[in-house]
Write an enzyme that holds these catalytic residues in place. Structure first.
Site, PDB file in Angstrom:
ATOM      1  N   ASN A 184     -32.102  71.354  14.301  1.00  0.00           N
ATOM      2  CA  ASN A 184     -31.529  72.390  15.153  1.00  0.00           C
ATOM      3  C   ASN A 184     -30.104  72.032  15.563  1.00  0.00           C
ATOM      4  OD1 ASN A 184     -33.134  74.787  15.751  1.00  0.00           O
ATOM      5  ND2 ASN A 184     -34.700  73.363  16.456  1.00  0.00           N
ATOM      6  N   MET A 224     -37.342  65.197  23.552  1.00  0.00           N
ATOM      7  CA  MET A 224     -38.746  65.034  23.899  1.00  0.00           C
ATOM      8  C   MET A 224     -38.939  64.235  25.187  1.00  0.00           C
ATOM      9  SD  MET A 224     -39.983  66.828  21.547  1.00  0.00           S
ATOM     10  CE  MET A 224     -41.747  66.540  21.740  1.00  0.00           C
ATOM     11  N   ARG A 225     -38.295  64.715  26.229  1.00  0.00           N
ATOM     12  CA  ARG A 225     -38.465  64.117  27.551  1.00  0.00           C
ATOM     13  C   ARG A 225     -38.640  65.240  28.565  1.00  0.00           C
ATOM     14  NH1 ARG A 225     -39.933  59.184  28.169  1.00  0.00           N
ATOM     15  NH2 ARG A 225     -38.902  59.069  30.200  1.00  0.00           N
ATOM     16  N   HIS A 275     -38.115  76.242  22.227  1.00  0.00           N
ATOM     17  CA  HIS A 275     -39.531  75.856  22.226  1.00  0.00           C
ATOM     18  C   HIS A 275     -40.232  76.555  21.068  1.00  0.00           C
ATOM     19  CE1 HIS A 275     -43.363  74.533  23.894  1.00  0.00           C
ATOM     20  NE2 HIS A 275     -43.817  75.757  23.683  1.00  0.00           N
ATOM     21  N   SER A 281     -38.920  80.370  21.030  1.00  0.00           N
ATOM     22  CA  SER A 281     -38.238  80.954  22.186  1.00  0.00           C
ATOM     23  C   SER A 281     -37.100  80.051  22.631  1.00  0.00           C
ATOM     24  CB  SER A 281     -39.211  81.117  23.371  1.00  0.00           C
ATOM     25  OG  SER A 281     -40.364  81.853  23.009  1.00  0.00           O
ATOM     26  N   ASP A 319     -41.160  74.791  30.323  1.00  0.00           N
ATOM     27  CA  ASP A 319     -41.302  75.913  29.393  1.00  0.00           C
ATOM     28  C   ASP A 319     -41.538  77.245  30.103  1.00  0.00           C
ATOM     29  OD1 ASP A 319     -41.022  74.125  27.284  1.00  0.00           O
ATOM     30  OD2 ASP A 319     -43.174  73.809  27.081  1.00  0.00           O
ATOM     31  N   ASN A 364     -33.056  75.356  26.399  1.00  0.00           N
ATOM     32  CA  ASN A 364     -34.006  74.660  25.528  1.00  0.00           C
ATOM     33  C   ASN A 364     -34.553  75.628  24.487  1.00  0.00           C
ATOM     34  OD1 ASN A 364     -35.793  72.454  24.747  1.00  0.00           O
ATOM     35  ND2 ASN A 364     -37.456  73.633  25.671  1.00  0.00           N
TER      36      ASN A 364
END
Length: 214
Positions: free
Chosen positions: A16, A92-93, A111, A138, A147, A109
């Site tokens: 990404n 990944m935190r 997801h 998303s 999220d 972010n």
């Protein structure tokens, strides 16, 4: 008009990130990536950034005894860079509410699910287990609830008989690479804004919607 300065947080290979780098290099882009930070020194995305002449560094979370110490160090690095936007791209935190609130309205972010469905991990396997026919990804503003921030854009993919989590993940990833740059461009250009906890695109409440065109 000056471009929005973007800092990207990563943990892995950075596919990404690469999509964002490619989009930022277009002549009409409204953003530029000035810095990349990974919490894992071995993250392949750091090499992607270096190859694109973007400042890149690792801040290993394992070298800190407490999460608060890591977050404090990360915040100092971010504040030193002074980005307009902070993008989580496979970072990944899970960050504390204090950290997230510090950058409210500036942190985004991506997801791998159609939020609010399948928040958290293992989204593709859970989508298959649930028997849904549509899945996707998303892009959302980051807030203190994991999220659950206001959605900036979503991309849908169909689920076919015989799909495995790996097959579905690869189909979703194609759409992630389409969606994330579009959403960042919308925010950087001022088309998409967070107002009272909701996303407005071109002055109307709502966001970007994409369908799988493969």
């Amino acid at each position: 008009m000056s471009k929005a300065r973007v800092l990207v947080l990563i943990s892995g290979g950075g596919s990404n990130l690469q999509a964002l780098i490619d989009a930022s290099l277009k002549a009409n882009s409204s953003f530029e990536i000035s810095h990349v930070i990974s919490n894992r020194p071995e993250a392949g995305g750091l090499l992607r950034a270096t190859k694109a002449s973007i400042a890149a560094e690792a801040l290993d979370h394992k070298s800190f005894k407490e999460r608060a110490f890591f977050e404090d160090a990360l915040a100092r690095r971010i504040d030193h860079v002074t980005p307009d936007l902070i993008l989580c791209a496979g970072f990944m935190r899970i960050m504390s509410a204090d950290f997230v609130n510090r950058y409210e309205g500036r942190m985004i972010n991506i997801h791998p699910s159609l939020l609010p469905n399948f928040q958290g991990l293992n989204t593709h396997a859970r989508a298959l287990e649930a028997g849904v026919t549509l899945h996707g990804c998303s892009v959302h503003w980051v807030n203190a609830d994991v999220d659950q921030g206001a959605i900036i854009g979503q991309a849908c993919v169909p689920i076919f008989p015989g799909d495995t989590p790996e097959i579905l993940a690869s189909r979703v990833l194609v759409q992630e690479h389409r969606l994330y740059p579009l959403c960042v461009e919308a925010v950087a250009s001022g088309r998409a804004k967070l107002i009272h906890g909701r996303t407005f695109l071109d002055g109307l409440q709502g966001g970007i919607a994409l369908l799988d065109n493969s």
